[in-house]
Design a protein around this motif. Structure first.
Motif: not given
Length: 235
Positions: A105-115, A160-165
């Motif tokens: 999502e633009l302009k928002k921190q994103m998280s995921c988990s590893l185990y 992120q300010e813009e989406a990656p290619s």
């Protein structure tokens, strides 16, 4: 002297092994062991070896042969290929999932988990590195995992300010792991423990970064593996 081979050698608190002590050989000294006849045979074998040590291999030494023990063989079937990377039994950690997937999502921190699951009967120390350390926050980025235990690692990507290619990422993560001594705590894990130059056996797993659009539930397939990336740690 008494010879112990294989798993028998694992009864000592100062020894550890990742392959059930296969091929390990230890001589134990017992000052009062053996009869007079046995001690005489040992002394004869000792002198024979001292006089012929430049002519015979260690396996031909009489003291060894008198024990009647053999080191078990490891058999590999014809045309079977085994390498360090391909044999999962060599891995210290089970990592789930094998790539990092962020709900983008633009302009928002994103998280995921590893185990990370410690597959061994020993303490395992780990460290997380990445090719783009300024873009991520990893907690914890290093630590110790107890035997047969699981540790959750939360990776947070900065807004992120813009989406990656093509919604693809070139970022990579590297998880390093080593066998740690029984008394090691999280605070005792240092960079030197993962130094290959110091002769440490370091296991490594590379993880890719993928994105999932917030408006879809489809999982993006991991991109192809690329070589030549430089990993940096968070310390």
């Amino acid at each position: 002297w008494r010879l112990r081979i294989g798993a028998e050698a694992g009864q000592y608190p100062h020894f550890f092994s990742t392959n059930n002590y296969l091929g390990r050989q230890i001589w134990e000294f017992h000052a009062n062991a053996g009869s007079v006849e046995e001690l005489a045979k040992v002394e004869e074998a000792r002198r024979n070896f001292a006089n012929n040590r430049s002519s015979f291999k260690a396996s031909a030494e009489l003291l060894w042969l008198s024990k009647g023990k053999k080191i078990p063989r490891v058999r590999v079937e014809n045309a079977e290929k085994i390498t360090y990377e391909e044999d999962d039994n060599n891995e210290l950690l089970k990592i789930e999932p094998m790539y990092l997937q962020f709900p983008f999502e633009l302009k928002k921190q994103m998280s995921c988990s590893l185990y990370l699951t410690n597959k061994t009967d020993y303490n395992v120390a780990f460290k997380v590195k990445t090719t783009n350390w300024k873009n991520y926050c990893v907690r914890p980025n290093a630590g110790r995992i107890l035997p047969k235990s699981t540790c959750e690692i939360v990776v947070t990507m900065q807004a992120q300010e813009e989406a990656p290619s093509d919604m693809q990422s070139n970022d990579k993560f590297l998880i390093q792991s080593v066998i740690a001594s029984p008394g090691v705590t999280h605070k005792d894990v240092t960079r030197e423990m993962f130094s290959k130059e110091a002769g440490h056996l370091v296991h490594e797993n590379k993880l890719r970064v993928t994105y999932v659009c917030s408006t879809t539930t489809n999982i993006t397939s991991p991109p192809r593996t690329r070589r030549g990336f430089r990993f940096e740690c968070f310390w």
